[in-house]
Write a protein that holds these residues in place. Structure first.
Motif, PDB file in Angstrom:
ATOM      1  N   ASP A  58     -26.792  96.689  44.684  1.00  0.00           N
ATOM      2  CA  ASP A  58     -25.775  96.693  45.732  1.00  0.00           C
ATOM      3  C   ASP A  58     -25.167  95.299  45.781  1.00  0.00           C
ATOM      4  O   ASP A  58     -25.750  94.378  46.341  1.00  0.00           O
ATOM      5  CB  ASP A  58     -26.404  97.068  47.073  1.00  0.00           C
ATOM      6  CG  ASP A  58     -25.393  97.121  48.205  1.00  0.00           C
ATOM      7  OD1 ASP A  58     -24.207  96.772  47.997  1.00  0.00           O
ATOM      8  OD2 ASP A  58     -25.804  97.513  49.326  1.00  0.00           O
ATOM      9  N   GLU A  59     -23.988  95.150  45.169  1.00  0.00           N
ATOM     10  CA  GLU A  59     -23.372  93.836  45.084  1.00  0.00           C
ATOM     11  C   GLU A  59     -23.042  93.260  46.459  1.00  0.00           C
ATOM     12  O   GLU A  59     -22.967  92.051  46.621  1.00  0.00           O
ATOM     13  CB  GLU A  59     -22.134  93.884  44.197  1.00  0.00           C
ATOM     14  CG  GLU A  59     -22.498  94.127  42.741  1.00  0.00           C
ATOM     15  CD  GLU A  59     -21.313  94.103  41.812  1.00  0.00           C
ATOM     16  OE1 GLU A  59     -20.553  93.114  41.855  1.00  0.00           O
ATOM     17  OE2 GLU A  59     -21.141  95.062  41.049  1.00  0.00           O
ATOM     18  N   ALA A  60     -22.858  94.122  47.470  1.00  0.00           N
ATOM     19  CA  ALA A  60     -22.580  93.647  48.822  1.00  0.00           C
ATOM     20  C   ALA A  60     -23.838  93.098  49.489  1.00  0.00           C
ATOM     21  O   ALA A  60     -23.750  92.258  50.384  1.00  0.00           O
ATOM     22  CB  ALA A  60     -21.998  94.779  49.666  1.00  0.00           C
ATOM     23  N   ALA A  61     -24.999  93.574  49.074  1.00  0.00           N
ATOM     24  CA  ALA A  61     -26.270  93.120  49.652  1.00  0.00           C
ATOM     25  C   ALA A  61     -27.313  92.988  48.541  1.00  0.00           C
ATOM     26  O   ALA A  61     -28.264  93.757  48.471  1.00  0.00           O
ATOM     27  CB  ALA A  61     -26.736  94.091  50.725  1.00  0.00           C
ATOM     28  N   THR A  76     -33.963  75.542  31.910  1.00  0.00           N
ATOM     29  CA  THR A  76     -34.351  74.218  32.397  1.00  0.00           C
ATOM     30  C   THR A  76     -34.342  74.146  33.912  1.00  0.00           C
ATOM     31  O   THR A  76     -35.171  73.456  34.489  1.00  0.00           O
ATOM     32  CB  THR A  76     -33.447  73.113  31.812  1.00  0.00           C
ATOM     33  OG1 THR A  76     -32.087  73.406  32.129  1.00  0.00           O
ATOM     34  CG2 THR A  76     -33.629  73.011  30.307  1.00  0.00           C
ATOM     35  N   THR A  77     -33.390  74.822  34.543  1.00  0.00           N
ATOM     36  CA  THR A  77     -33.372  74.867  36.002  1.00  0.00           C
ATOM     37  C   THR A  77     -32.927  76.246  36.458  1.00  0.00           C
ATOM     38  O   THR A  77     -32.091  76.891  35.832  1.00  0.00           O
ATOM     39  CB  THR A  77     -32.410  73.824  36.615  1.00  0.00           C
ATOM     40  OG1 THR A  77     -31.079  74.078  36.164  1.00  0.00           O
ATOM     41  CG2 THR A  77     -32.818  72.405  36.266  1.00  0.00           C
ATOM     42  N   SER A  78     -33.520  76.678  37.550  1.00  0.00           N
ATOM     43  CA  SER A  78     -33.062  77.892  38.222  1.00  0.00           C
ATOM     44  C   SER A  78     -33.370  77.716  39.690  1.00  0.00           C
ATOM     45  O   SER A  78     -34.463  77.280  40.057  1.00  0.00           O
ATOM     46  CB  SER A  78     -33.743  79.140  37.661  1.00  0.00           C
ATOM     47  OG  SER A  78     -35.133  79.101  37.878  1.00  0.00           O
ATOM     48  N   ALA A  79     -32.394  77.999  40.510  1.00  0.00           N
ATOM     49  CA  ALA A  79     -32.556  77.834  41.950  1.00  0.00           C
ATOM     50  C   ALA A  79     -31.976  79.040  42.669  1.00  0.00           C
ATOM     51  O   ALA A  79     -30.881  79.503  42.339  1.00  0.00           O
ATOM     52  CB  ALA A  79     -31.849  76.566  42.410  1.00  0.00           C
ATOM     53  N   ARG A  80     -32.732  79.521  43.635  1.00  0.00           N
ATOM     54  CA  ARG A  80     -32.276  80.629  44.459  1.00  0.00           C
ATOM     55  C   ARG A  80     -31.097  80.156  45.297  1.00  0.00           C
ATOM     56  O   ARG A  80     -31.104  79.053  45.839  1.00  0.00           O
ATOM     57  CB  ARG A  80     -33.415  81.087  45.358  1.00  0.00           C
ATOM     58  CG  ARG A  80     -33.101  82.336  46.094  1.00  0.00           C
ATOM     59  CD  ARG A  80     -34.319  82.729  46.936  1.00  0.00           C
ATOM     60  NE  ARG A  80     -34.028  83.951  47.601  1.00  0.00           N
ATOM     61  CZ  ARG A  80     -34.220  85.147  47.092  1.00  0.00           C
ATOM     62  NH1 ARG A  80     -34.758  85.271  45.901  1.00  0.00           N
ATOM     63  NH2 ARG A  80     -33.900  86.228  47.744  1.00  0.00           N
ATOM     64  N   VAL A  81     -30.052  80.980  45.367  1.00  0.00           N
ATOM     65  CA  VAL A  81     -28.853  80.653  46.118  1.00  0.00           C
ATOM     66  C   VAL A  81     -28.812  81.567  47.333  1.00  0.00           C
ATOM     67  O   VAL A  81     -28.529  82.759  47.204  1.00  0.00           O
ATOM     68  CB  VAL A  81     -27.584  80.850  45.255  1.00  0.00           C
ATOM     69  CG1 VAL A  81     -26.340  80.515  46.044  1.00  0.00           C
ATOM     70  CG2 VAL A  81     -27.668  80.035  43.980  1.00  0.00           C
ATOM     71  N   GLY A  82     -29.140  81.056  48.503  1.00  0.00           N
ATOM     72  CA  GLY A  82     -29.077  81.796  49.766  1.00  0.00           C
ATOM     73  C   GLY A  82     -30.031  82.966  49.881  1.00  0.00           C
ATOM     74  O   GLY A  82     -30.521  83.499  48.906  1.00  0.00           O
ATOM     75  N   GLY A  83     -30.325  83.356  51.109  1.00  0.00           N
ATOM     76  CA  GLY A  83     -31.073  84.574  51.424  1.00  0.00           C
ATOM     77  C   GLY A  83     -32.551  84.546  51.114  1.00  0.00           C
ATOM     78  O   GLY A  83     -33.036  83.753  50.333  1.00  0.00           O
ATOM     79  N   ALA A  84     -33.269  85.447  51.757  1.00  0.00           N
ATOM     80  CA  ALA A  84     -34.711  85.594  51.557  1.00  0.00           C
ATOM     81  C   ALA A  84     -34.985  86.606  50.470  1.00  0.00           C
ATOM     82  O   ALA A  84     -34.189  87.503  50.213  1.00  0.00           O
ATOM     83  CB  ALA A  84     -35.366  86.054  52.853  1.00  0.00           C
TER      84      ALA A  84
END
Length: 164
Positions: A58-61, A76-84
């Motif tokens: 679900d691209e909206a959520a 080399t790097t990965s970071a979560r972008v927003g949200g739980a």
């Protein structure tokens, strides 16, 4: 089952359900600049690139978004972008906080690993749909369903892809 190993390498938590195949809903539409693998130019994974990986159908959520950088063919790097974090269809249970948030967290794959995961799932009888960029052939959407359940799709959407 080889797919369980491939997905297990990506997921720090979660267990893949059985490996049977049955029809499930079609994935959401993709942009006009994306085509099925058979119509895309051949893609060779570059040594260095960055991308945004959206996990969830679900691209909206979405379940999660990750900004990733690959150098010399390795993440080399990965970071979560927003949200739980949220548990995906492959998670039998919510295994609790992994990074301080509730739910499932993943180890972000390189795009080559994502393509390999999809191929392993297809080889093992799972339903796989891959869409590629028309300009250079990199994957832009991968949908895998190894559970056979109508709601068993695992979706990976690639955007903001930049070589170099």
């Amino acid at each position: 089952m080889r797919f369980a190993g491939a997905l297990g390498a990506l997921a720090l938590t979660g267990v893949v359900a059985g490996c049977t195949s049955s029809p499930s809903p079609s994935p959401a539409p993709v942009s006009p600049s994306a085509v099925p693998a058979s119509a895309a130019p051949a893609w060779t994974e570059p040594a260095s690139y960055s991308f945004l990986l959206t996990r969830g159908c679900d691209e909206a959520a979405p379940l999660a978004r990750y900004q990733a950088t690959v150098r010399d063919g390795r993440m080399t790097t990965s970071a979560r972008v927003g949200g739980a974090a949220s548990p995906g269809p492959s998670a039998d249970v919510d295994l609790g906080p992994v990074t301080g948030d509730e739910g499932e967290e993943i180890e972000v794959p390189t795009l080559g690993e994502l393509v390999d995961m999809a191929q392993t799932a297809a080889d093992d009888g799972g339903r796989v749909s891959t869409v590629h960029d028309t300009a250079d052939g990199h994957p832009v959407r991968v949908v895998v369903n190894v559970s056979g359940a109508a709601d068993g799709d695992e979706c990976w959407i690639v955007s903001d892809y930049h070589v170099g």
